[in-house]
Design a protein around this motif. Structure first.
Motif, PDB file in Angstrom:
ATOM      1  N   TYR A  99      11.584   4.902  -0.814  1.00 46.39           N
ATOM      2  CA  TYR A  99      10.725   3.933  -0.130  1.00 46.39           C
ATOM      3  C   TYR A  99      11.342   3.474   1.192  1.00 46.39           C
ATOM      4  N   ALA A 100      12.671   3.430   1.267  1.00 48.75           N
ATOM      5  CA  ALA A 100      13.337   2.968   2.485  1.00 48.75           C
ATOM      6  C   ALA A 100      12.955   3.818   3.691  1.00 48.75           C
ATOM      7  N   GLU A 101      12.615   5.096   3.432  1.00 47.52           N
ATOM      8  CA  GLU A 101      12.233   5.986   4.531  1.00 47.52           C
ATOM      9  C   GLU A 101      10.912   5.571   5.168  1.00 47.52           C
ATOM     10  N   VAL A 160      -4.133   6.961   5.694  1.00 46.47           N
ATOM     11  CA  VAL A 160      -2.832   7.019   6.364  1.00 46.47           C
ATOM     12  C   VAL A 160      -1.706   6.762   5.366  1.00 46.47           C
ATOM     13  N   MET A 161      -1.851   5.703   4.562  1.00 44.60           N
ATOM     14  CA  MET A 161      -0.799   5.372   3.604  1.00 44.60           C
ATOM     15  C   MET A 161      -0.656   6.443   2.531  1.00 44.60           C
ATOM     16  N   MET A 162      -1.762   7.077   2.167  1.00 45.20           N
ATOM     17  CA  MET A 162      -1.703   8.189   1.221  1.00 45.20           C
ATOM     18  C   MET A 162      -0.910   9.340   1.809  1.00 45.20           C
ATOM     19  N   THR A 163      -1.135   9.635   3.092  1.00 41.48           N
ATOM     20  CA  THR A 163      -0.401  10.705   3.760  1.00 41.48           C
ATOM     21  C   THR A 163       1.089  10.395   3.808  1.00 41.48           C
ATOM     22  N   VAL A 164       1.420   9.142   4.096  1.00 46.40           N
ATOM     23  CA  VAL A 164       2.828   8.733   4.112  1.00 46.40           C
ATOM     24  C   VAL A 164       3.449   8.914   2.727  1.00 46.40           C
ATOM     25  N   GLY A 213       0.810  -1.211   0.000  1.00 47.91           N
ATOM     26  CA  GLY A 213       0.000   0.000   0.000  1.00 47.91           C
ATOM     27  C   GLY A 213       0.844   1.261   0.000  1.00 47.91           C
ATOM     28  N   VAL A 214       1.872   1.287   0.820  1.00 50.56           N
ATOM     29  CA  VAL A 214       2.755   2.456   0.864  1.00 50.56           C
ATOM     30  C   VAL A 214       3.480   2.624  -0.471  1.00 50.56           C
ATOM     31  N   ILE A 261      -6.276  -3.948   5.615  1.00 46.59           N
ATOM     32  CA  ILE A 261      -5.414  -2.790   5.349  1.00 46.59           C
ATOM     33  C   ILE A 261      -5.747  -2.172   3.994  1.00 46.59           C
ATOM     34  N   LEU A 262      -5.792  -2.987   2.963  1.00 46.11           N
ATOM     35  CA  LEU A 262      -5.946  -2.472   1.605  1.00 46.11           C
ATOM     36  C   LEU A 262      -7.342  -1.948   1.295  1.00 46.11           C
TER      37      LEU A 262
END
Length: 206
Positions: free
Chosen positions: A146-148, A131-135, A49-50, A122-123
Motif C-alpha cells: 500500500y505504501a507504493e 482509476v483506483m481499480m487500475t492503481v 478507495g485505493v 471520489i467513492l
C-alpha cells in the motif's frame, strides 16, 4: 508506483465535477474553511478507495503485467472499452450535457457538507473508481504494498488543492478569475469528460 505516471493519474481523478467543486468552494463566503473540509474528504476517500481496490485485486490471480492475456490486463482492456464508450457518449450528447445539479448547491456549503462532498465525489464517481481499480491492479501485479500508492494519493490531494493554493497565493487575482473558470467548466463539461477519458486510456495502454 513504477510503471504508472502518478501525476496524470491524479489529474484524471480530479478532472470533471471534482475539480469544479474545488473551484466553487474557493468562491464561497468562507473559502478556506470549506475547502479544507473538501480536501479532507478527498484524502480519506482516495486512501480508503485505493486500499479497497488493492485488497480486492490481491484476492484475484491477476497474472503478470507483462502478460497481455493475464486477468489483470484483460480487466484493464475492458476498462478501456468502457472509457471509449463514455467518451463517444459525451461527444454525441455534448449539446445537452450539463454539470451535475448538486454543484449548484455548493455555494452555501458548510464544513460538514464539504467533507461529505469530498468523500462521495471520489467513492461514488465511476471515473475515480476506475482509476483506483487500475492503481490496485498495478500494485497487486507487481507485488507492491500500500505504501507504493502514497505518491498517487498525495498527488491527487495536491491537484484537488490547486484552486485553494491559488486563492491563498494570489488572493485578489484568484478571487476574480475563479468565477470565470467555474463558468467555463460548467459550459464545457462534456469536453472535460472526454479529455479525462482520453488521458486515462493512454495511461492504461502505455
Amino acid at each position: 508506483m513504477d510503471g504508472l505516471n502518478v501525476l496524470p493519474l491524479a489529474v484524471t481523478m480530479m478532472v470533471g465535477p471534482q475539480i469544479m467543486a474545488s473551484i466553487i468552494f474557493v468562491t464561497t463566503p468562507r473559502p478556506v474553511r470549506v475547502s479544507v473540509g473538501y480536501l479532507a474528504g478527498i484524502a480519506v476517500a482516495t486512501a480508503v478507495g485505493v486500499a479497497i481496490m488493492l485488497g480486492l485485486a490481491s484476492l484475484l490471480d491477476l497474472g503478470e503485467s507483462s502478460d497481455s492475456g493475464s486477468t489483470g490486463n484483460i480487466i484493464q482492456y475492458v476498462l478501456v472499452g468502457l472509457l471509449i464508450a463514455a467518451a463517444v457518449k459525451n461527444w454525441v450528447r455534448r449539446e445537452t450535457i450539463e454539470p451535475p445539479k448538486w454543484l449548484g448547491t455548493l455555494m452555501s456549503a458548510d464544513l460538514r457538507k464539504a467533507l461529505k462532498i469530498g468523500l462521495l465525489v471520489i467513492l461514488l464517481m465511476p471515473s475515480d473508481i476506475i482509476v483506483m481499480m487500475t492503481v490496485g491492479i498495478h500494485l497487486a501485479q507487481n507485488d507492491a504494498g500500500y505504501a507504493e500508492a502514497l505518491p498517487f494519493i498525495a498527488a491527487t490531494l495536491l491537484v484537488a488543492a490547486l484552486p485553494l493554493l491559488g486563492f491563498l497565493l494570489f488572493h485578489h487575482r484568484a478571487a476574480a478569475a475563479m468565477p470565470g473558470v467555474r463558468d467555463w467548466m460548467n459550459t464545457h463539461s462534456w469536453l472535460i469528460n472526454i479529455l479525462a477519458c482520453a488521458i486515462f486510456i493512454v495511461l492504461i495502454l502505455s
